[in-house]
Design a protein around this motif. Structure first.
Motif, PDB file in Angstrom:
ATOM      1  N   UNK A 196       0.860  -1.183   0.000  1.00 20.15           N
ATOM      2  CA  UNK A 196       0.000   0.000   0.000  1.00 20.15           C
ATOM      3  C   UNK A 196       0.899   1.236   0.000  1.00 20.15           C
ATOM      4  N   UNK A 197       0.914   1.949  -1.110  1.00 20.41           N
ATOM      5  CA  UNK A 197       1.863   3.051  -1.303  1.00 20.41           C
ATOM      6  C   UNK A 197       1.196   4.406  -1.081  1.00 20.41           C
ATOM      7  N   UNK A 198       1.593   5.076  -0.014  1.00 15.60           N
ATOM      8  CA  UNK A 198       1.136   6.440   0.246  1.00 15.60           C
ATOM      9  C   UNK A 198       2.045   7.384  -0.534  1.00 15.60           C
ATOM     10  N   UNK A 199       1.885   7.383  -1.827  1.00 18.13           N
ATOM     11  CA  UNK A 199       2.827   8.022  -2.741  1.00 18.13           C
ATOM     12  C   UNK A 199       2.992   9.513  -2.482  1.00 18.13           C
ATOM     13  N   UNK A 200       1.923  10.175  -2.091  1.00 18.61           N
ATOM     14  CA  UNK A 200       1.958  11.621  -1.892  1.00 18.61           C
ATOM     15  C   UNK A 200       1.973  12.026  -0.426  1.00 18.61           C
ATOM     16  N   UNK A 201       2.048  11.043   0.472  1.00 17.36           N
ATOM     17  CA  UNK A 201       2.112  11.355   1.898  1.00 17.36           C
ATOM     18  C   UNK A 201       0.817  11.874   2.481  1.00 17.36           C
ATOM     19  N   UNK A 202      -0.320  11.564   1.844  1.00 13.08           N
ATOM     20  CA  UNK A 202      -1.614  12.061   2.322  1.00 13.08           C
ATOM     21  C   UNK A 202      -2.176  11.257   3.499  1.00 13.08           C
ATOM     22  N   UNK A 203      -1.626  10.093   3.773  1.00 11.00           N
ATOM     23  CA  UNK A 203      -2.163   9.251   4.837  1.00 11.00           C
ATOM     24  C   UNK A 203      -2.130   9.928   6.193  1.00 11.00           C
ATOM     25  N   UNK A 204      -3.140   9.635   7.023  1.00 12.01           N
ATOM     26  CA  UNK A 204      -3.185  10.151   8.395  1.00 12.01           C
ATOM     27  C   UNK A 204      -3.477   9.000   9.346  1.00 12.01           C
ATOM     28  N   UNK A 205      -3.011   9.142  10.565  1.00 12.03           N
ATOM     29  CA  UNK A 205      -3.163   8.068  11.544  1.00 12.03           C
ATOM     30  C   UNK A 205      -4.215   8.392  12.596  1.00 12.03           C
ATOM     31  N   UNK A 206      -5.048   9.391  12.354  1.00 13.66           N
ATOM     32  CA  UNK A 206      -6.022   9.814  13.345  1.00 13.66           C
ATOM     33  C   UNK A 206      -7.212   8.853  13.384  1.00 13.66           C
ATOM     34  N   UNK A 207      -7.593   8.447  14.578  1.00  9.16           N
ATOM     35  CA  UNK A 207      -8.748   7.569  14.731  1.00  9.16           C
ATOM     36  C   UNK A 207      -9.999   8.267  14.205  1.00  9.16           C
ATOM     37  N   UNK A 208     -10.790   7.536  13.409  1.00  8.57           N
ATOM     38  CA  UNK A 208     -12.042   8.073  12.917  1.00  8.57           C
ATOM     39  C   UNK A 208     -11.938   8.918  11.672  1.00  8.57           C
ATOM     40  N   UNK A 209     -10.715   9.047  11.096  1.00 10.97           N
ATOM     41  CA  UNK A 209     -10.576   9.780   9.832  1.00 10.97           C
ATOM     42  C   UNK A 209     -11.169   8.939   8.701  1.00 10.97           C
ATOM     43  N   UNK A 210     -11.604   9.609   7.632  1.00 17.59           N
ATOM     44  CA  UNK A 210     -12.237   8.884   6.532  1.00 17.59           C
ATOM     45  C   UNK A 210     -11.179   8.343   5.568  1.00 17.59           C
ATOM     46  N   UNK A 211     -11.521   7.229   4.920  1.00 19.82           N
ATOM     47  CA  UNK A 211     -10.709   6.751   3.812  1.00 19.82           C
ATOM     48  C   UNK A 211     -11.015   7.639   2.605  1.00 19.82           C
ATOM     49  N   UNK A 212     -10.059   7.822   1.689  1.00 20.58           N
ATOM     50  CA  UNK A 212      -8.817   7.047   1.539  1.00 20.58           C
ATOM     51  C   UNK A 212      -7.628   7.571   2.336  1.00 20.58           C
ATOM     52  N   UNK A 213      -7.821   8.598   3.197  1.00 19.98           N
ATOM     53  CA  UNK A 213      -6.656   9.127   3.913  1.00 19.98           C
ATOM     54  C   UNK A 213      -6.337   8.349   5.188  1.00 19.98           C
ATOM     55  N   UNK A 214      -7.266   7.601   5.719  1.00 20.16           N
ATOM     56  CA  UNK A 214      -7.067   6.871   6.974  1.00 20.16           C
ATOM     57  C   UNK A 214      -6.189   5.639   6.766  1.00 20.16           C
ATOM     58  N   UNK A 215      -5.027   5.630   7.409  1.00 18.39           N
ATOM     59  CA  UNK A 215      -4.125   4.472   7.291  1.00 18.39           C
ATOM     60  C   UNK A 215      -4.775   3.226   7.866  1.00 18.39           C
ATOM     61  N   UNK A 216      -5.319   3.353   9.093  1.00 24.92           N
ATOM     62  CA  UNK A 216      -5.919   2.167   9.702  1.00 24.92           C
ATOM     63  C   UNK A 216      -7.153   1.702   8.923  1.00 24.92           C
TER      64      UNK A 216
ATOM     65  N   UNK B 267       5.642  13.808   2.910  1.00 31.04           N
ATOM     66  CA  UNK B 267       5.243  15.145   2.457  1.00 31.04           C
ATOM     67  C   UNK B 267       4.591  15.968   3.557  1.00 31.04           C
ATOM     68  N   UNK B 268       3.863  15.344   4.456  1.00 27.42           N
ATOM     69  CA  UNK B 268       3.197  16.052   5.550  1.00 27.42           C
ATOM     70  C   UNK B 268       3.770  15.630   6.917  1.00 27.42           C
ATOM     71  N   UNK B 269       5.033  15.210   6.930  1.00 23.39           N
ATOM     72  CA  UNK B 269       5.723  14.836   8.175  1.00 23.39           C
ATOM     73  C   UNK B 269       5.077  13.645   8.889  1.00 23.39           C
ATOM     74  N   UNK B 270       4.431  12.755   8.171  1.00 18.34           N
ATOM     75  CA  UNK B 270       3.730  11.653   8.833  1.00 18.34           C
ATOM     76  C   UNK B 270       4.268  10.271   8.446  1.00 18.34           C
ATOM     77  N   UNK B 271       5.403  10.208   7.788  1.00 20.38           N
ATOM     78  CA  UNK B 271       5.884   8.912   7.293  1.00 20.38           C
ATOM     79  C   UNK B 271       6.078   7.907   8.427  1.00 20.38           C
ATOM     80  N   UNK B 272       6.711   8.313   9.514  1.00 23.17           N
ATOM     81  CA  UNK B 272       7.002   7.377  10.605  1.00 23.17           C
ATOM     82  C   UNK B 272       5.726   6.969  11.327  1.00 23.17           C
ATOM     83  N   UNK B 273       4.895   7.944  11.712  1.00 19.16           N
ATOM     84  CA  UNK B 273       3.678   7.593  12.450  1.00 19.16           C
ATOM     85  C   UNK B 273       2.726   6.762  11.590  1.00 19.16           C
ATOM     86  N   UNK B 274       2.666   7.045  10.304  1.00 16.89           N
ATOM     87  CA  UNK B 274       1.796   6.248   9.441  1.00 16.89           C
ATOM     88  C   UNK B 274       2.299   4.817   9.302  1.00 16.89           C
TER      89      UNK B 274
END
Length: 470
Positions: A228-248, A272-279
């Protein structure tokens, strides 16, 4: 609903209802989620408060893309450099192979020579895998080299399907499945790179596509891996966020709806949004066994998930390094600096020049009394990096002696204390700087120049070190 089966979920030992089967939604117009990604505004993070459970796999690991994505953003490594770095990765991953695999280009003779030399090492881990163009010729090349697994690009957002490939979803899916089938027919395990998954239609394309991939794997008896490639770094790790941005949310859908086993699923993040490690950590927590990383985060644009960061994330989650040798991280940083000429930013965690250097006077005072107060862990033990205190007008004789002992790695009887004449001389020179109006801390280069000037006069045997004002 009435036709869906009830079955025992042995993951949580609860009765569960068979999941809905998602079919391909072959839209006429691309769904680019303009509500979340308005190009002339900052992207939106929306929530629907749908929560999915933690689902940490029994085994988790790291895979490496230093020689693939890492080489797309810098001058190519030489064959010798690739082999040396590969040796370091083997040592870092340890006997349990926590660094499970490393992927290589096969386009040039240099790349293939590096693959040959790395395979000749005979290491079980990292396994040598490849990244190829989706062509029969490249599949045969992988097979001829004896590589058992290869990455294949299968872009999955409508941005790519409609705008780049000029296809419909059904055409793209048919095209991708035919390519994967060709790969399987050569006996090579495909690793499907779902490019731009955080802008894709998860239910309308990704799930039905991955479901078909799993069926192909069963048909050929060769597991098909999903990256699963977050090519543009848009993924977020926040609980309850909507897909397609929600990693979980993405990981849950791939596991639960597409039937991808954890051991066949990995996350590839960008920063891109400083979330590579947390994601990447989130992907582990919610069911992906693998996270794909690059040394020092070197990769496209803002880079990939730093491999060294995930080594310490692993240890924090598992409570053990499981055989990984973290001192190799410091050796790698030195190799990149001295042999490759790569400048690691000074404040980079774990590997930057200043990552465990304290400059604030009140912090330095605490460190001199007990280094645990201001050091994240025993950096000397895990990274061969003793904690350093910068010298200023508040350092005193003890602070200067501490700096000299640490910087020159003096031990036992070789250590200098605050009564040493050279230490006293350096303090006088430092005090003079501040009496004349200086307000910044002393640099390493300035202190070493002072020490080099007076060490012979005071009969102190210290090695010559040249430090530039960088």
């Amino acid at each position: 609903m009435e036709n869906r089966k009830v079955y025992m979920n042995y993951h949580n030992n609860l009765l569960s209802l068979e999941e809905h089967i998602y079919e391909l939604v072959d839209v006429v117009q691309p769904n680019v989620f303009r509500n979340l990604f308005p190009y002339d505004e900052i992207p939106k993070i929306a929530f629907n408060d749908r929560i999915v459970p933690h689902n940490m796999p029994e085994s988790i690991w790291i895979t490496d893309t230093t020689f693939r994505d890492g080489q797309q953003s810098r001058a190519p490594y030489t064959t010798e450099q690739i082999v040396t770095i590969f040796d370091y990765l083997h040592r870092l991953g340890g006997p349990n192979g926590i660094i499970r695999a490393s992927e290589f280009f096969l386009y040039s003779k240099k790349d293939r020579d590096a693959v040959y030399k790395c395979m000749e090492r005979g290491y079980e881990f990292p396994e040598v895998t490849s990244w190829i163009r989706a062509s029969k010729q490249d599949f045969e090349l992988v097979k001829d080299l004896g590589i058992k697994e290869t990455g294949i690009l299968v872009s999955c957002s409508d941005y790519h399907i409609f705008y780049k490939m000029k296809m419909t979803r059904s055409q793209a899916m048919e095209h991708y499945l035919s390519i994967v089938r060709e790969c399987l027919e050569t006996g090579v395990a495909p690793r499907c790179h779902l490019e731009d998954i955080t802008r894709s239609d998860i239910h309308g394309f990704v799930i039905p596509f991955c479901f078909e991939l799993m069926k192909l794997g069963i048909e050929y008896g060769i597991p098909v891996k999903i990256r699963a490639c977050d090519t543009m770094g848009y993924g977020v790790n926040f609980a309850g966020a909507v897909i397609p941005r929600s990693v979980q949310g993405i990981i849950y859908c791939l596991l639960t709806h597409a039937g991808v086993p954890s051991e066949q699923l990995e996350w590839h993040g960008h920063n891109d949004f400083y979330k590579a490690v947390t994601n990447s950590t989130t992907a582990w927590l919610y069911g992906a066994s693998g996270v794909n990383c690059s040394l020092f985060g070197i990769g496209e644009r803002t880079g990939n998930t730093p491999l060294e960061a995930m080594v310490f994330e692993y240890a924090q989650l598992r409570g053990s390094l499981d055989g990984m040798d973290t001192t190799v991280i410091t050796e790698l940083a030195e190799y990149f600096k001295k042999e490759i000429g790569y400048k690691i930013p000074h404040r980079t965690p774990f590997v930057g020049k200043n990552f465990n250097v304290t400059r604030a006077g009140i912090h330095a005072d605490g460190l001199l009394k007990n280094e645990e107060i201001y050091n994240i862990f025993d950096t000397e033990k895990f990274l061969n990096r003793p904690v350093l205190v910068s010298v200023s007008n508040t350092s005193g004789l003890a602070g200067i002696a501490h700096w000299m002992n640490t910087y020159y790695k003096l031990k036992g009887e070789s250590m200098l204390d605050k009564t040493n004449p050279l230490v006293n001389k350096i303090k006088l020179l430092v005090d003079k700087e501040y009496e004349e109006g200086r307000i910044t801390v002393m640099t390493d280069a300035e202190l070493i120049e002072m020490i080099n000037t007076y060490k012979s006069e005071y009969n102190v045997d210290l090695p010559n070190i040249n430090v530039t004002l960088d």
